[in-house]
Motif scaffolding. Structure first.
Motif, short mmCIF file in Angstrom:
data_model
loop_
_atom_site.label_atom_id
_atom_site.label_comp_id
_atom_site.label_asym_id
_atom_site.label_seq_id
_atom_site.Cartn_x
_atom_site.Cartn_y
_atom_site.Cartn_z
N LEU A 33 0.82 -1.21 0.00
CA LEU A 33 0.00 0.00 0.00
C LEU A 33 0.86 1.27 0.00
O LEU A 33 0.65 2.17 -0.82
CB LEU A 33 -0.95 0.01 1.20
CG LEU A 33 -1.85 1.22 1.33
CD1 LEU A 33 -2.80 1.31 0.14
CD2 LEU A 33 -2.64 1.15 2.62
N ILE A 34 1.84 1.33 0.87
CA ILE A 34 2.67 2.53 0.99
C ILE A 34 3.53 2.74 -0.25
O ILE A 34 3.60 3.85 -0.79
CB ILE A 34 3.53 2.46 2.27
CG1 ILE A 34 2.62 2.58 3.50
CG2 ILE A 34 4.60 3.54 2.27
CD1 ILE A 34 3.30 2.26 4.80
N ILE A 35 4.17 1.66 -0.74
CA ILE A 35 5.00 1.79 -1.93
C ILE A 35 4.15 2.17 -3.14
O ILE A 35 4.54 3.02 -3.95
CB ILE A 35 5.81 0.50 -2.17
CG1 ILE A 35 6.85 0.34 -1.07
CG2 ILE A 35 6.46 0.51 -3.55
CD1 ILE A 35 7.54 -1.00 -1.05
N PHE A 36 2.97 1.55 -3.26
CA PHE A 36 2.07 1.90 -4.37
C PHE A 36 1.71 3.38 -4.33
O PHE A 36 1.77 4.08 -5.34
CB PHE A 36 0.80 1.04 -4.30
CG PHE A 36 -0.24 1.43 -5.31
CD1 PHE A 36 -0.11 1.04 -6.64
CD2 PHE A 36 -1.33 2.18 -4.96
CE1 PHE A 36 -1.05 1.40 -7.58
CE2 PHE A 36 -2.29 2.55 -5.89
CZ PHE A 36 -2.15 2.15 -7.21
N MET A 37 1.33 3.86 -3.15
CA MET A 37 0.92 5.25 -3.02
C MET A 37 2.07 6.21 -3.34
O MET A 37 1.88 7.21 -4.04
CB MET A 37 0.40 5.52 -1.60
CG MET A 37 -0.81 4.72 -1.23
SD MET A 37 -2.33 5.39 -1.84
CE MET A 37 -2.50 6.80 -0.82
N LEU A 38 3.28 5.92 -2.83
CA LEU A 38 4.42 6.80 -3.07
C LEU A 38 4.78 6.87 -4.56
O LEU A 38 5.00 7.96 -5.10
CB LEU A 38 5.63 6.35 -2.25
CG LEU A 38 5.52 6.55 -0.74
CD1 LEU A 38 6.72 5.91 -0.05
CD2 LEU A 38 5.40 8.02 -0.40
N TRP A 40 2.81 6.07 -7.08
CA TRP A 40 1.65 6.64 -7.79
C TRP A 40 1.70 8.18 -7.72
O TRP A 40 1.51 8.85 -8.73
CB TRP A 40 0.37 6.11 -7.17
CG TRP A 40 -0.89 6.55 -7.87
CD1 TRP A 40 -1.69 7.59 -7.55
CD2 TRP A 40 -1.47 5.96 -9.03
NE1 TRP A 40 -2.73 7.68 -8.41
CE2 TRP A 40 -2.62 6.69 -9.34
CE3 TRP A 40 -1.13 4.88 -9.83
CZ2 TRP A 40 -3.43 6.37 -10.41
CZ3 TRP A 40 -1.94 4.57 -10.89
CH2 TRP A 40 -3.07 5.31 -11.18
N ILE A 41 1.97 8.71 -6.55
CA ILE A 41 2.04 10.16 -6.38
C ILE A 41 3.23 10.73 -7.15
O ILE A 41 3.12 11.80 -7.77
CB ILE A 41 2.10 10.53 -4.88
CG1 ILE A 41 0.75 10.23 -4.23
CG2 ILE A 41 2.48 11.99 -4.68
CD1 ILE A 41 0.75 10.29 -2.72
N ALA A 42 4.36 10.03 -7.12
CA ALA A 42 5.53 10.50 -7.87
C ALA A 42 5.24 10.55 -9.37
O ALA A 42 5.58 11.52 -10.05
CB ALA A 42 6.73 9.59 -7.59
N LEU A 43 4.59 9.51 -9.89
CA LEU A 43 4.24 9.50 -11.31
C LEU A 43 3.21 10.57 -11.64
O LEU A 43 3.23 11.17 -12.71
CB LEU A 43 3.72 8.12 -11.72
CG LEU A 43 4.76 7.00 -11.78
CD1 LEU A 43 4.10 5.66 -12.02
CD2 LEU A 43 5.81 7.29 -12.85
#
Length: 73
Positions: A33-38, A40-43
Motif C-alpha cells: 500500500l505505501i510503496i504503491f501510493m508513493l 503513484w504520487i511520484a508518477l
C-alpha cells in the motif's frame, strides 16, 4: 472457488495491499500500500499518465493475485 479468496482478491485489486491485510499479512499489506501510493504520487507529479496507468494496473493485478493465492489459513 473459495468466495473468501475472491473477496480478498477484489479488495486488493481496488486498494492494493488490502487483501494482504485481510489475510493477516500486515507487513506485506502495508508495504504494498505505501510503496504503491508513493510511486503513484511520484508518477502523478511528473505527469506521465500512460506510465501511471500501466503501473497501476500491474500492481493491482499482482496484489489481487497474491491475495487470492495465499494459503496461510
Amino acid at each position: 472457488m473459495d468466495s473468501d479468496k475472491l473477496v480478498r482478491a477484489v479488495c486488493s485489486f481496488f486498494v492494493p495491499g488490502l487483501g494482504q491485510l485481510m489475510n493477516g499479512e500486515i507487513g506485506k499489506g502495508l508495504a504494498i500500500l505505501i510503496i504503491f501510493m508513493l510511486i503513484w504520487i511520484a508518477l502523478l507529479s511528473v505527469g506521465i499518465p500512460l506510465v501511471q496507468t500501466i503501473f497501476g494496473i500491474v500492481v493491482r493485478l499482482f496484489a489481487a493475485y497474491d491475495a487470492y493465492t495465499y494459503d496461510g489459513f
